[in-house]
Design a protein around this motif. Structure first.
Motif, PDB file in Angstrom:
ATOM      1  N   HIS A   9       5.827 -17.498  12.052  1.00  0.00           N
ATOM      2  CA  HIS A   9       4.841 -18.387  12.662  1.00  0.00           C
ATOM      3  C   HIS A   9       4.464 -17.832  14.032  1.00  0.00           C
ATOM      4  O   HIS A   9       5.284 -17.204  14.709  1.00  0.00           O
ATOM      5  CB  HIS A   9       5.390 -19.804  12.823  1.00  0.00           C
ATOM      6  N   ILE A  10       3.258 -18.105  14.443  1.00  0.00           N
ATOM      7  CA  ILE A  10       2.742 -17.541  15.675  1.00  0.00           C
ATOM      8  C   ILE A  10       3.547 -17.991  16.899  1.00  0.00           C
ATOM      9  O   ILE A  10       3.641 -17.272  17.896  1.00  0.00           O
ATOM     10  CB  ILE A  10       1.242 -17.904  15.837  1.00  0.00           C
ATOM     11  N   SER A  37      -0.354 -15.663   4.497  1.00  0.00           N
ATOM     12  CA  SER A  37      -0.317 -16.977   3.850  1.00  0.00           C
ATOM     13  C   SER A  37      -0.635 -18.113   4.818  1.00  0.00           C
ATOM     14  O   SER A  37      -0.718 -19.266   4.406  1.00  0.00           O
ATOM     15  CB  SER A  37       1.062 -17.212   3.224  1.00  0.00           C
ATOM     16  N   GLN A  38      -0.827 -17.801   6.105  1.00  0.00           N
ATOM     17  CA  GLN A  38      -1.138 -18.837   7.085  1.00  0.00           C
ATOM     18  C   GLN A  38      -2.648 -19.056   7.171  1.00  0.00           C
ATOM     19  O   GLN A  38      -3.441 -18.337   6.561  1.00  0.00           O
ATOM     20  CB  GLN A  38      -0.587 -18.440   8.450  1.00  0.00           C
ATOM     21  N   GLU A  39      -3.057 -20.052   7.932  1.00  0.00           N
ATOM     22  CA  GLU A  39      -4.467 -20.383   8.060  1.00  0.00           C
ATOM     23  C   GLU A  39      -5.250 -19.229   8.701  1.00  0.00           C
ATOM     24  O   GLU A  39      -4.727 -18.470   9.506  1.00  0.00           O
ATOM     25  CB  GLU A  39      -4.641 -21.647   8.916  1.00  0.00           C
ATOM     26  N   LYS A  40      -6.529 -19.134   8.334  1.00  0.00           N
ATOM     27  CA  LYS A  40      -7.376 -18.031   8.781  1.00  0.00           C
ATOM     28  C   LYS A  40      -7.420 -17.916  10.294  1.00  0.00           C
ATOM     29  O   LYS A  40      -7.366 -16.801  10.850  1.00  0.00           O
ATOM     30  CB  LYS A  40      -8.800 -18.234   8.240  1.00  0.00           C
ATOM     31  N   GLN A  41      -7.484 -19.046  11.001  1.00  0.00           N
ATOM     32  CA  GLN A  41      -7.614 -18.956  12.454  1.00  0.00           C
ATOM     33  C   GLN A  41      -6.380 -18.336  13.086  1.00  0.00           C
ATOM     34  O   GLN A  41      -6.478 -17.638  14.107  1.00  0.00           O
ATOM     35  CB  GLN A  41      -7.905 -20.328  13.077  1.00  0.00           C
ATOM     36  N   PHE A  42      -5.223 -18.523  12.469  1.00  0.00           N
ATOM     37  CA  PHE A  42      -4.005 -17.955  13.032  1.00  0.00           C
ATOM     38  C   PHE A  42      -3.855 -16.477  12.675  1.00  0.00           C
ATOM     39  O   PHE A  42      -3.270 -15.714  13.441  1.00  0.00           O
ATOM     40  CB  PHE A  42      -2.790 -18.769  12.594  1.00  0.00           C
ATOM     41  N   GLU A  61       1.782 -10.428   2.323  1.00  0.00           N
ATOM     42  CA  GLU A  61       1.025 -11.533   1.728  1.00  0.00           C
ATOM     43  C   GLU A  61       1.711 -12.874   1.986  1.00  0.00           C
ATOM     44  O   GLU A  61       1.087 -13.841   2.389  1.00  0.00           O
ATOM     45  CB  GLU A  61       0.836 -11.311   0.234  1.00  0.00           C
ATOM     46  N   ASP A  62       3.022 -12.937   1.751  1.00  0.00           N
ATOM     47  CA  ASP A  62       3.758 -14.170   2.010  1.00  0.00           C
ATOM     48  C   ASP A  62       5.248 -13.837   2.093  1.00  0.00           C
ATOM     49  O   ASP A  62       5.648 -12.671   1.993  1.00  0.00           O
ATOM     50  CB  ASP A  62       3.499 -15.237   0.935  1.00  0.00           C
TER      51      ASP A  62
END
Length: 355
Positions: A9-10, A37-42, A61-62
């Motif tokens: 996670h960021i 696998s996280q949201e595009k903005q992140f 990928e994940d």
């Protein structure tokens, strides 16, 4: 040395930054491992971060690809910010640098899986972990995330550039996403503090996850007040805001220990919006989520048991006694370790010397 930093996670990045900079300064190579696998903005924010800091970025990928990736690469160390269940299957030496020092039970539970070394913060946590996991290797390094503030190398934030008044004191509200105080705060929370700037730094789950849309809706109401600055998703690093704030408001977040470690006053918002399956006969789940370390909040914070107590708690922050501050400092030394700006040095020294 070549060191991979696993960024599930960021919000793991602020704990890594000081160590990466220290390794790079000493001539070692580092790379960040991100997940698509996280949201595009992140994804965009992670890509920008890697470019701006000139750090090699690798994308998986994940999490199902993690073990295969690390088994197939040659490196000296892999650094994780949370538990990695297959860590014993790695061919590489491994590090756990827990991404926070908060009062949630996961701080201790993540050592159920044994890394080559886990860097921890303070004698209290070191002793507890050794008792819980006698076969683990734990080293008290202190909390590297705070090094840039102590060394005065943290990113400088100008209040005027945020649309705030540099002549007013600044409140920093930094709640976690669960259990959170956000939904129990008043809709006109900023109006209760007209003589303060208010910086709102929510956990990014509060702004990005659909299940927390009620939190986001409330935060967006607060943003309309002219004494409020709401941090953007790209401003994921809390440390620049810790550096400029005068008082913090938070709840079950490690941010409380972080701010108190800077010898600054904190208001503990000890009221939470709980899911139905954490209330009543299921309240044991809430208790299990929080560790007994939360009891130290009573000794280092002004406590607000409901929103109506917050204003008076903030006022009390201005009259802390020398005895209270002295006791807070002693407790923080136990829970966060040495606050001397040299935590990353201690970590890198260990990595270099390990055989």
């Amino acid at each position: 040395m070549f060191v991979y930093f696993d960024v599930q996670h960021i919000y793991y990045l602020p704990q890594y930054i000081s160590v990466i900079e220290k390794l790079s300064h000493r001539g070692h190579q580092c790379a960040l491992v991100f997940y698509r696998s996280q949201e595009k903005q992140f994804i965009d924010i992670c890509e920008t971060f890697a470019v701006e800091h000139s750090i090699k970025a690798i994308w998986l990928e994940d999490k199902s690809n993690t073990l295969d990736f690390y088994q197939g690469v040659e490196c000296d160390w892999v650094v994780f910010g949370n538990a990695f269940l297959d860590v014993d299957k790695l061919n590489n030496k491994s590090v756990l640098m827990q991404h926070g020092i908060g009062p949630k039970s996961c701080y201790y539970d993540v050592s159920n899986t044994t890394t080559t070394v886990r860097f921890v913060e303070g004698e209290h946590r070191l002793k507890r972990l050794k008792n819980l996991y006698p076969n683990g290797n734990f080293v008290d390094s202190g909390y590297a995330k705070l090094d840039p503030i102590i060394n005065n190398s943290v990113e400088k934030v100008d209040l005027a550039s945020l649309g705030l008044d540099k002549n007013k004191p600044t409140l920093l509200y930094a709640p976690t996403f669960y259990p959170s105080s956000i939904e129990c705060m008043s809709d006109d929370f900023p109006a209760c503090f007209p003589d303060y700037n208010i910086i709102i730094k929510p956990h990014f789950f509060s702004l990005s996850k659909p299940r927390y849309k009620k939190q986001k809706n409330k935060i967006m109401r607060w943003q309309k007040y002219n004494n409020v600055y709401l941090t953007s998703e790209s401003e994921f690093n809390l440390t620049p805001f810790l550096a400029i704030a005068d008082i913090m408001l938070s709840d079950a977040s490690s941010a409380i220990f972080e701010f108190a470690a800077l010898d600054k006053p904190v208001v503990w918002c000890d009221f939470y919006k709980l899911r139905w399956n954490y209330r009543g006969i299921f309240s044991y789940r809430f208790k299990a989520r929080l560790d007994e370390d939360i009891n130290y909040f009573h000794k280092i914070c002004q406590r607000a048991e409901q929103f109506s107590d917050v204003v008076s708690a903030v006022q009390l922050c201005g009259s802390e006694s020398e005895e209270f501050r002295f006791n807070r400092k002693k407790i923080i030394e136990q829970l966060a370790g040495k606050i001397d700006g040299n935590c990353a040095d201690r970590i890198v020294n260990y990595l270099e010397s390990y055989e």
